[in-house]
Scaffold this active site. Structure first.
Site, PDB file in Angstrom:
ATOM      1  N   LYS A   1      -2.229  -1.582  -3.807  1.00  0.00           N
ATOM      2  CA  LYS A   1      -3.101  -0.407  -3.765  1.00  0.00           C
ATOM      3  C   LYS A   1      -2.271   0.864  -3.863  1.00  0.00           C
ATOM      4  CE  LYS A   1      -6.032   2.020  -0.572  1.00  0.00           C
ATOM      5  NZ  LYS A   1      -6.353   2.258   0.789  1.00  0.00           N
TER       6      LYS A   1
ATOM      7  N   ARG B   1       1.116   9.986   5.465  1.00  0.00           N
ATOM      8  CA  ARG B   1       1.342   8.617   5.924  1.00  0.00           C
ATOM      9  C   ARG B   1       2.668   8.056   5.421  1.00  0.00           C
ATOM     10  NH1 ARG B   1      -3.408   8.464   8.052  1.00  0.00           N
ATOM     11  NH2 ARG B   1      -5.416   8.312   6.989  1.00  0.00           N
TER      12      ARG B   1
ATOM     13  N   LYS C   1       0.851  -1.186   0.000  1.00  0.00           N
ATOM     14  CA  LYS C   1       0.000   0.000   0.000  1.00  0.00           C
ATOM     15  C   LYS C   1       0.886   1.236   0.000  1.00  0.00           C
ATOM     16  CE  LYS C   1      -3.530   2.462   2.578  1.00  0.00           C
ATOM     17  NZ  LYS C   1      -4.539   2.427   3.626  1.00  0.00           N
TER      18      LYS C   1
ATOM     19  N   ARG D   1     -10.772  10.407   1.761  1.00  0.00           N
ATOM     20  CA  ARG D   1     -10.665  11.166   3.022  1.00  0.00           C
ATOM     21  C   ARG D   1     -11.942  11.969   3.248  1.00  0.00           C
ATOM     22  NH1 ARG D   1      -4.656  11.584   3.144  1.00  0.00           N
ATOM     23  NH2 ARG D   1      -4.158   9.353   3.113  1.00  0.00           N
TER      24      ARG D   1
ATOM     25  N   SER E   1     -10.267   5.608  -4.660  1.00  0.00           N
ATOM     26  CA  SER E   1     -11.189   6.735  -4.808  1.00  0.00           C
ATOM     27  C   SER E   1     -10.756   7.736  -5.880  1.00  0.00           C
ATOM     28  CB  SER E   1     -11.366   7.431  -3.461  1.00  0.00           C
ATOM     29  OG  SER E   1     -10.130   7.885  -2.953  1.00  0.00           O
TER      30      SER E   1
ATOM     31  N   GLU F   1       7.363  -6.381   1.316  1.00  0.00           N
ATOM     32  CA  GLU F   1       6.191  -6.220   2.185  1.00  0.00           C
ATOM     33  C   GLU F   1       5.223  -7.398   2.004  1.00  0.00           C
ATOM     34  OE1 GLU F   1       5.530  -4.057   4.500  1.00  0.00           O
ATOM     35  OE2 GLU F   1       6.920  -2.410   4.148  1.00  0.00           O
TER      36      GLU F   1
HETATM   37  C1  PBG Z   1      -7.185   3.389   5.591  1.00  0.00           C
HETATM   38  C2  PBG Z   1      -7.609   3.317   4.165  1.00  0.00           C
HETATM   39  C3  PBG Z   1      -7.481   4.294   3.170  1.00  0.00           C
HETATM   40  C4  PBG Z   1      -8.073   3.781   2.017  1.00  0.00           C
HETATM   41  C5  PBG Z   1      -8.531   2.503   2.312  1.00  0.00           C
HETATM   42  N1  PBG Z   1      -8.227   2.231   3.628  1.00  0.00           N
HETATM   43  C6  PBG Z   1      -6.934   5.679   3.270  1.00  0.00           C
HETATM   44  C7  PBG Z   1      -5.541   5.925   3.647  1.00  0.00           C
HETATM   45  O1  PBG Z   1      -4.699   5.036   3.768  1.00  0.00           O
HETATM   46  O2  PBG Z   1      -5.244   7.104   3.856  1.00  0.00           O
HETATM   47  C8  PBG Z   1      -8.178   4.506   0.694  1.00  0.00           C
HETATM   48  C9  PBG Z   1      -9.173   3.957  -0.279  1.00  0.00           C
HETATM   49  C10 PBG Z   1      -9.489   4.849  -1.433  1.00  0.00           C
HETATM   50  O3  PBG Z   1      -8.861   5.897  -1.686  1.00  0.00           O
HETATM   51  O4  PBG Z   1     -10.441   4.497  -2.157  1.00  0.00           O
HETATM   52  N2  PBG Z   1      -8.246   3.038   6.454  1.00  0.00           N
END
Ligand code: PBG
Length: 310
Positions: A235, A204, A181, A191, A261, A220
């Site tokens: 992801k 992050r 990720k 968000r 997203s 990982e």
């Molecule tokens: C963390 C999480 C995120 C997403 C899924 N799980 C956000 C992040 O890591 O900041 C993002 C998913 C998306 O953008 O569709 N709980």
């Protein structure tokens, strides 16, 4: 002939729908940057899940937005927290007809927006966070999750969660690691969807991966598998098809990709302007993700694609 020799065919069985459920609302709330996606009430989620089953979608990934947030994200393991209640609703309504996956993190539940406990220097404390993930995993499993999906990228999270689940007599609950990720700007609309702002303009990068790195993603994934992950994820998806392909060559466990997203929002914005054919680009994009090696795809396009593919 083209159909006969096609190497890759996308089907509805490849799709998992991410869904949002919000505590304390009476009507579903639209999410401006994710057109067509809403924050559900418990009741509207129950209905939507039924629709997904009718469309042949095999599973969903659940995210919660609590009414109250605190420093440690305690609503993430409250038995009456919003995700736990929604899991119980869906399990009661639909039994085994839908694979219930729950995102396992605390960022939706913390007032600072980080994926873990923050120490005196404002840094996330990896090891202190693992205990919170263990509690959340047991709460989600108790409420009916089939799959828990740790998304916080803490080192050792899969092992910690696996041992907590086994210790609480949930050996059959699977762990889907958000293993590779990336710290990505493609998560912007998410968000808004979960009402998260990281405190002090933070990011992050301390726990998610640097997008300049590819080999690191393989490390990982190997670590998560060694810790007992049943499935692993890459992801975001489209900007990381090379990572997905490398992962496919290396692992034989189920491999997921998250079409996130921002990827969805860009597609929708261009389609709304008439600049691209939205359905055609969606089909091409998701097929490419499958061609690169994904066994299944988390996508906000799930229900509309299921209709296109029907
Ligand atoms: C963390 C999480 C995120 C997403 C899924 N799980 C956000 C992040 O890591 O900041 C993002 C998913 C998306 O953008 O569709 N709980």
């Amino acid at each position: 002939m083209r159909r006969l020799v096609a190497e890759t065919t996308l089907t509805t069985a490849d799709l998992v729908a991410p869904v949002f459920v919000r505590e304390g609302i009476d009507e579903p709330q639209p999410i401006a940057s994710l057109p067509g996606v809403v924050q559900h009430t418990r009741a509207s989620l129950r209905k939507e899940a039924g629709r997904m089953i009718d469309l042949g979608i095999p599973g969903l990934m659940l995210f919660g937005i609590p009414s109250a947030k605190d420093a440690v994200g305690s609503e993430a393991w409250n038995p009456d927290g919003i995700v736990q209640m929604a899991l119980r609703d869906l399990r009661a309504d639909y039994g085994d007809s839908l694979v219930l996956m729950s995102d396992l993190c605390v960022d939706e539940y913390t007032d600072h927006g980080h994926c873990g406990v923050v120490d005196d220097h404002g840094e996330v404390d990896n090891d202190a966070t693992l205990a919170l993930y263990q509690r959340a995993a047991v709460a989600q499993a108790s409420a009916g999750a089939d799959v828990v999906a740790p998304s916080g990228m803490m080192d050792g999270q899969v092992a910690a969660i696996r041992s907590a689940l086994d210790g609480a007599s949930f050996p059959d609950v699977a762990v889907l690691g958000y293993s590779a990720k990336y710290a990505s700007s493609f998560y912007g609309p998410f968000r808004e969807a979960v009402d998260v702002t990281i405190v002090d303009g933070g990011d992050r990068k301390g726990y998610q991966q640097d997008y300049r790195n590819g080999r690191e993603a393989m490390e990982e994934i190997r670590l998560d598998l060694a810790e007992g992950a049943d499935m692993v994820m890459v992801k975001p998806a489209v900007a990381y098809l090379d990572i997905l392909h490398r992962a496919r060559l290396e692992v034989d466990v189920p491999l997921a990709a998250y079409h996130v997203s921002g990827e969805y929002a860009m597609l929708k914005a261009a389609a709304a302007n008439g600049w691209i054919d939205g359905d055609a680009v969606a089909l091409e994009t998701l097929t490419a993700i499958k061609r690169a090696g994904a066994d299944f795809i988390l996508t906000y396009l799930a229900t509309e694609m299921a209709q296109v593919l029907a």
